[in-house]
Scaffold this active site. Sequence first.
Site, short mmCIF file in Angstrom:
data_model
loop_
_atom_site.label_atom_id
_atom_site.label_comp_id
_atom_site.label_asym_id
_atom_site.label_seq_id
_atom_site.Cartn_x
_atom_site.Cartn_y
_atom_site.Cartn_z
N GLU A 109 0.83 -1.21 0.00
CA GLU A 109 0.00 0.00 0.00
C GLU A 109 0.86 1.27 0.00
O GLU A 109 2.08 1.20 0.24
CB GLU A 109 -0.95 0.01 1.21
N LYS A 162 -3.66 -1.17 15.43
CA LYS A 162 -3.07 -0.44 16.55
C LYS A 162 -3.96 -0.53 17.79
O LYS A 162 -5.19 -0.60 17.68
CB LYS A 162 -2.89 1.03 16.18
#
Length: 281
Positions: A64, A199
């Site tokens: 990405e 995260k």
Amino acid sequence: MEWGGSRRAQTRVATIARHISPAPCSASNPFMQVSNQMNDNGGIQIKGDVRDALERGLPVVALESTIISHGMPYPQNFETAKEVEAIVRESGAVPATIAILDGVPCIGLEEDELRKLAQLGKRAIKTSRRDIAYVIAKKMTGATTVSATMFFAAKVGINVFVTGGIGGVHREGETTMDVSSDLTELGRTAVTVVCAGVKSILDIPRTLEYLETQGVTVVGYGTDEFPAFFTPRSGCKAPSRVDTPEECAAITGTSYVALLTAYLLIELTVSFMNGILFFIF
Ligand SMILES: O=c1[nH]cc([C@@H]2O[C@H](COP(=O)(O)O)[C@@H](O)[C@H]2O)c(=O)[nH]1
């Protein structure tokens, strides 16, 4: 003698398969042909070595670009992007960093293009699946998130995508509805995503619930725990676990053969990041 109903059912399954399976990596790949035509028309552009590998059925790994533009400052982002591509190459695969440059979806970037994107930083449009059409139509430069990268990878027949962390359900997402489109893309696009979880600022239990709802196969590699990007410890259990590349390949194979819309998300701890490329098959 074969029962006619069964034959019809098989035909229906084959038709469905053509719609939901990733395109095979070969010169006869219809997606590639479309891409070639689009290339002539200023559509999807596939870098030479990536195109060559796809046509020859060699391993290609999608990467990405939001992580480059929005994840770090220049020049560390440029150096990191090059390093990641080098790791992919050393492992015997061809890296394909995906981005939209001046309205053209690019599968694989030249070094000067990678640098341009890194220098643009947050001036590049963070492009998730929702934004693709707009960024192309306005001829803007977009850094693709996990969802948009998966979208383009599937279009050209790339089956494996490696990234750091995916998006998830945000804390208080039960009231804000802030759920990353990465999670819905994982439920609809047959690309294996190798990552280090999400995260810890996100709501990991709800992220796992949402992945289950979307039918995404989530597998811990060498871990029982769902990693939290910076740390292998999140306190949340991964739904399943594998310990060898062969097991991973078997799960992916099963998903395709069984034509399930449950696609594979392999979660890795950061310390395993150098091992991810063992998953290329
Ligand atoms: O730790 C990070 N996770 C994810 C991203 C990027 O953010 C996207 C998810 O954004 P959102 O939550 O807006 O869907 C991911 O696909 C990835 O590109 C990031 O920059 N940093």
